[in-house]
Enzyme design. Structure first.
Site, PDB file in Angstrom:
ATOM      1  N   SER A 107       0.049 -15.928   8.306  1.00  0.00           N
ATOM      2  CA  SER A 107       0.412 -14.564   7.903  1.00  0.00           C
ATOM      3  C   SER A 107      -0.312 -13.469   8.685  1.00  0.00           C
ATOM      4  O   SER A 107       0.043 -12.290   8.536  1.00  0.00           O
ATOM      5  CB  SER A 107       0.154 -14.364   6.412  1.00  0.00           C
ATOM      6  OG  SER A 107       1.143 -15.044   5.678  1.00  0.00           O
ATOM      7  N   LYS A 155       1.914 -11.389  10.647  1.00  0.00           N
ATOM      8  CA  LYS A 155       2.653 -10.289  10.002  1.00  0.00           C
ATOM      9  C   LYS A 155       2.089  -8.921  10.394  1.00  0.00           C
ATOM     10  O   LYS A 155       2.802  -7.917  10.326  1.00  0.00           O
ATOM     11  CB  LYS A 155       2.622 -10.459   8.479  1.00  0.00           C
ATOM     12  CG  LYS A 155       3.297 -11.738   7.984  1.00  0.00           C
ATOM     13  CD  LYS A 155       3.051 -11.953   6.485  1.00  0.00           C
ATOM     14  CE  LYS A 155       3.637 -13.256   5.980  1.00  0.00           C
ATOM     15  NZ  LYS A 155       3.271 -13.519   4.564  1.00  0.00           N
ATOM     16  N   TYR A 175      10.884 -16.416  11.662  1.00  0.00           N
ATOM     17  CA  TYR A 175       9.698 -16.146  10.843  1.00  0.00           C
ATOM     18  C   TYR A 175       8.704 -17.317  10.914  1.00  0.00           C
ATOM     19  O   TYR A 175       7.511 -17.131  11.168  1.00  0.00           O
ATOM     20  CB  TYR A 175      10.134 -15.871   9.394  1.00  0.00           C
ATOM     21  CG  TYR A 175       9.016 -15.882   8.385  1.00  0.00           C
ATOM     22  CD1 TYR A 175       8.129 -14.805   8.291  1.00  0.00           C
ATOM     23  CD2 TYR A 175       8.823 -16.973   7.536  1.00  0.00           C
ATOM     24  CE1 TYR A 175       7.089 -14.826   7.374  1.00  0.00           C
ATOM     25  CE2 TYR A 175       7.787 -16.994   6.617  1.00  0.00           C
ATOM     26  CZ  TYR A 175       6.922 -15.919   6.540  1.00  0.00           C
ATOM     27  OH  TYR A 175       5.889 -15.943   5.636  1.00  0.00           O
ATOM     28  N   TYR A 229      -2.634 -10.006  -0.591  1.00  0.00           N
ATOM     29  CA  TYR A 229      -1.722 -10.261  -1.723  1.00  0.00           C
ATOM     30  C   TYR A 229      -2.347  -9.806  -3.034  1.00  0.00           C
ATOM     31  O   TYR A 229      -2.913  -8.709  -3.084  1.00  0.00           O
ATOM     32  CB  TYR A 229      -1.316 -11.744  -1.773  1.00  0.00           C
ATOM     33  CG  TYR A 229      -1.057 -12.302  -0.396  1.00  0.00           C
ATOM     34  CD1 TYR A 229       0.009 -11.812   0.360  1.00  0.00           C
ATOM     35  CD2 TYR A 229      -1.889 -13.246   0.185  1.00  0.00           C
ATOM     36  CE1 TYR A 229       0.240 -12.280   1.643  1.00  0.00           C
ATOM     37  CE2 TYR A 229      -1.665 -13.717   1.464  1.00  0.00           C
ATOM     38  CZ  TYR A 229      -0.598 -13.229   2.184  1.00  0.00           C
ATOM     39  OH  TYR A 229      -0.391 -13.681   3.445  1.00  0.00           O
ATOM     40  N   VAL A 259      -2.645 -18.457   5.612  1.00  0.00           N
ATOM     41  CA  VAL A 259      -2.953 -19.739   4.961  1.00  0.00           C
ATOM     42  C   VAL A 259      -3.506 -20.801   5.916  1.00  0.00           C
ATOM     43  O   VAL A 259      -3.927 -21.869   5.476  1.00  0.00           O
ATOM     44  CB  VAL A 259      -1.753 -20.364   4.191  1.00  0.00           C
ATOM     45  CG1 VAL A 259      -1.447 -19.608   2.926  1.00  0.00           C
ATOM     46  CG2 VAL A 259      -0.548 -20.519   5.072  1.00  0.00           C
TER      47      VAL A 259
HETATM   48  N1  GLN Z   1       4.169 -19.215   6.904  1.00  0.00           N
HETATM   49  C1  GLN Z   1       3.502 -19.070   5.638  1.00  0.00           C
HETATM   50  C2  GLN Z   1       4.519 -19.009   4.501  1.00  0.00           C
HETATM   51  O1  GLN Z   1       5.530 -18.428   4.655  1.00  0.00           O
HETATM   52  C3  GLN Z   1       2.651 -17.843   5.652  1.00  0.00           C
HETATM   53  C4  GLN Z   1       1.957 -17.600   4.340  1.00  0.00           C
HETATM   54  C5  GLN Z   1       0.555 -17.096   4.479  1.00  0.00           C
HETATM   55  O2  GLN Z   1      -0.104 -17.247   5.511  1.00  0.00           O
HETATM   56  N2  GLN Z   1       0.035 -16.548   3.403  1.00  0.00           N
HETATM   57  O3  GLN Z   1       4.314 -19.535   3.444  1.00  0.00           O
END
Ligand code: GLN
Length: 307
Positions: free
Chosen positions: A63, A66, A191, A243, A261
């Site tokens: 993430s 992002k 994505y 989050y 993650v």
């Molecule tokens: N690719 C992961 C997902 O979509 C990214 C989530 C994350 O890093 N929090 O679940």
């Protein structure tokens, strides 16, 4: 400030935390990483980088990607972007579906999965093909990192694609509300692919430097985004970057930051430096446990925070 001293203290004090938490296993390929790893890098405006741990080990940025896709899309669409994705904390886990249903397919912010999927859709509409979209995202990351040696991990990409039921559900729900312009399959593939990009803490801390300096790389002088856009990206990192633990992170660390993650976290000290940490075991919110702790120690010991 003696950054070397602060980092070597952190390297000692972090040890008890390295066994706590749990590696992400909903993406099976991520479950194979060595869970005990730790790295931290700090990059200053003159390019000096201080590191501890396995700071040249590449890991799945997940993430954290992002931040780069939101930055790119904001630069292309400006305020129009907010017709399709909000800028409020969600107070929900990163992969939650519930809010999206009653808010009619408009995700709360660009950093929860639904929001990041919409952002990927905007880039796909702009660049047309899935290949070009991924190449442009990767090029942007290479440019801000001033590093050509960045790529993605095919195994992690396919592993997430083969188990990406929840993200497909989010994408389908948004498609049903008319908030995805492209085919669900193309959007989620793009994505997952940008989430599977791999970088080290050294590379990530270098890549974030432009966000610590109003959108302009302090070393090369290259302006990637406007001052205003940089302010927005930092604000959304501070309020939504972790989050439903964004409040916790602001409380304990007090810096704009973004987790993934894969165990990485990036953070920005405005006008001074950027930081990246890595440790794969996650806390219950899906953020690196030791990484969060290391950033809290850094902020305490250095006295640096935005507050
Ligand atoms: N690719 C992961 C997902 O979509 C990214 C989530 C994350 O890093 N929090 O679940």
């Amino acid at each position: 400030m003696d950054i070397n001293k602060i980092l070597s203290e952190i390297e000692e004090e972090i040890k008890p935390f390295l066994q706590q938490g749990k590696v992400a296993d909903y993406i099976p390929a991520l479950a194979h990483v060595d869970p005990d790893q730790f790295a931290m890098s700090v990059t200053l405006f003159d390019g000096t980088t201080y590191s501890i741990g396995c700071s040249d080990t590449k890991f799945s940025i997940q993430s954290i990607s992002k931040v780069f896709t939101f930055t790119k899309s904001l630069n292309i669409y400006s305020k129009d972007l907010y017709k399709r994705v909000g800028k409020e904390p969600s107070g929900n886990p990163f992969n939650s579906l519930v809010q999206l249903e009653y808010e009619k397919g408009i995700p709360r912010n660009p950093f929860i999965n639904a929001g990041a999927i919409v952002i990927t859709d905007t880039l796909l509409s702009h660049y047309k093909t899935t290949n070009d979209t991924f190449e442009k995202i990767l090029d942007f990351i290479k440019n801000v990192a001033h590093n050509d040696d960045i790529t993605y991990d095919e195994e992690v990409y396919l592993s997430e694609y083969n188990h990406g039921y929840r993200n497909l559900a989010l994408a389908n729900l948004m498609k049903s509300f008319g908030n995805l312009e492209n085919e669900v399959e193309d959007v989620v593939r793009s994505y997952f692919k940008h989430c599977s990009i791999t970088m080290s803490t050294q590379e990530l801390s270098r890549a974030m430097l432009f966000l610590a300096n109003h959108g302009t790389d302090p070393i090369s002088g290259e302006k990637f985004i406007t001052d205003n856009q940089a302010k927005r990206v930092n604000a959304v990192m501070l309020t939504c970057g972790h989050y439903d633990a964004s409040g916790e992170f602001a409380f304990h660390v007090g810096l704009p930051g973004k987790s993934g993650v894969g165990g990485g976290i990036v953070a920005v000290v405005p006008k001074l430096m950027s930081i990246a940490v890595f440790s794969p075991r996650l806390n219950s919110w899906g953020n690196s446990l030791a990484g969060t702790q290391a950033l809290e120690l850094f902020s305490q010991k250095s006295g640096l925070s935005v507050f």
